[in-house]
Design an enzyme around this catalytic site. Structure first.
Site, PDB file in Angstrom:
ATOM      1  N   SER A   1       0.848  -1.198   0.000  1.00 36.76           N
ATOM      2  CA  SER A   1       0.000   0.000   0.000  1.00 36.76           C
ATOM      3  C   SER A   1       0.877   1.239   0.000  1.00 36.76           C
ATOM      4  O   SER A   1       1.976   1.244   0.570  1.00 36.76           O
ATOM      5  CB  SER A   1      -0.902   0.024   1.235  1.00 36.76           C
TER       6      SER A   1
ATOM      7  N   TYR B   1      -2.049  -0.346  10.004  1.00 39.61           N
ATOM      8  CA  TYR B   1      -2.050  -0.706   8.581  1.00 39.61           C
ATOM      9  C   TYR B   1      -0.763  -0.238   7.915  1.00 39.61           C
ATOM     10  O   TYR B   1      -0.102  -1.001   7.189  1.00 39.61           O
ATOM     11  CB  TYR B   1      -3.260  -0.077   7.906  1.00 39.61           C
TER      12      TYR B   1
END
Length: 247
Positions: A144, A158
């Site tokens: 990501s 995350y």
């Protein structure tokens, strides 16, 4: 001629391949001629529908139920792929979870599961795949852009897991380079999948220089390149596809 063509077919495994970016990757690799197995944790109906669609289009697909947080299930999925297709040439780690909460109240059980799926699961799948891969093998992880820029409150866990993934890819590239196997990391920005909380969509679109979210098929296109013979000199790298968000 037919035998030569059959021998040239690549065998791929995509973790978390029943929906979202993973689904687009399964569809793209199948369209490019690979036999594709993919794992799913809970969306059985969607997995069966995807496998049927690939086969209806003339491809080969195998849906395997496996939780990426479960070591035994993940290793079994790799080995089942090899048993079904005779080899494993491409591994794409697409399984992932997005858990968001303030640091002071983030449940440790959710932290552990985020790490187990996003980082530990990817490592286990890679470890098991490398027992079978030959020179020319390709490994791609789906990270990501949060590894580069967290960007939002409550995203620390995350971002941490995706940063770890990028670092892991760099280290593994050094370990396996002489084997003729490459590993790379694709870092999507905001993409049209159900992992993105609905309340963030308008804010995200307004932040993106291109004025829209990405499409899963656009991420799959980068994965397809990294999984190809043309990418033999590309390894240990992270490729951010984010519509210019971190520009």
């Amino acid at each position: 001629m037919q035998q030569a063509q059959a021998e040239a077919v690549k065998a791929a495994l995509v973790t978390g391949g029943s929906r979202g970016i993973g689904k687009a990757i399964v569809e793209r690799l199948a369209r490019d001629g690979a036999a594709v197995a993919f794992t799913y944790a809970s969306s059985g109906a969607a997995a069966r529908e995807l496998a049927a669609a690939v086969e209806a289009g003339g491809g080969r697909a195998l849906a395997i139920r496996a939780d990426s947080a479960d070591e035994a299930q993940l290793r079994a999925a790799v080995n089942r792929t090899v048993e079904a297709f005779g080899s494993l040439d491409i591994l794409v780690n697409s399984a992932g979870v997005l858990e968001m909460a303030p640091v002071e109240s983030f449940p440790i059980a959710q932290l552990d599961r985020s790490y187990a799926i996003n980082v530990r699961g990817a490592f286990i799948a890679i470890q098991e795949a490398l027992r079978h891969m030959q020179p020319g093998g390709r490994i791609v992880t789906i990270g990501s852009m949060a590894a580069v820029r967290a960007g939002f409150a409550n995203s620390s866990v995350y971002a941490m897991t995706k940063g770890a993934l990028a670092s892991m890819v760099r280290g593994i590239a050094i370990d396996i380079g002489r084997r003729g196997i490459t590993i790379n990391n694709v870092q999507p920005g905001p993409t049209q999948t159900d992992i993105v909380p609905a309340e963030y969509i308008d804010t995200l679109v307004n932040m993106l220089p291109v004025g829209r979210m990405g499409k899963p098929e656009e991420i799959a296109g980068m994965v397809a390149y990294l999984a190809s013979a043309e990418a033999a000199y590309v390894t240990g790298s992270s490729f951010t596809i984010d519509g210019g968000l971190i520009a």
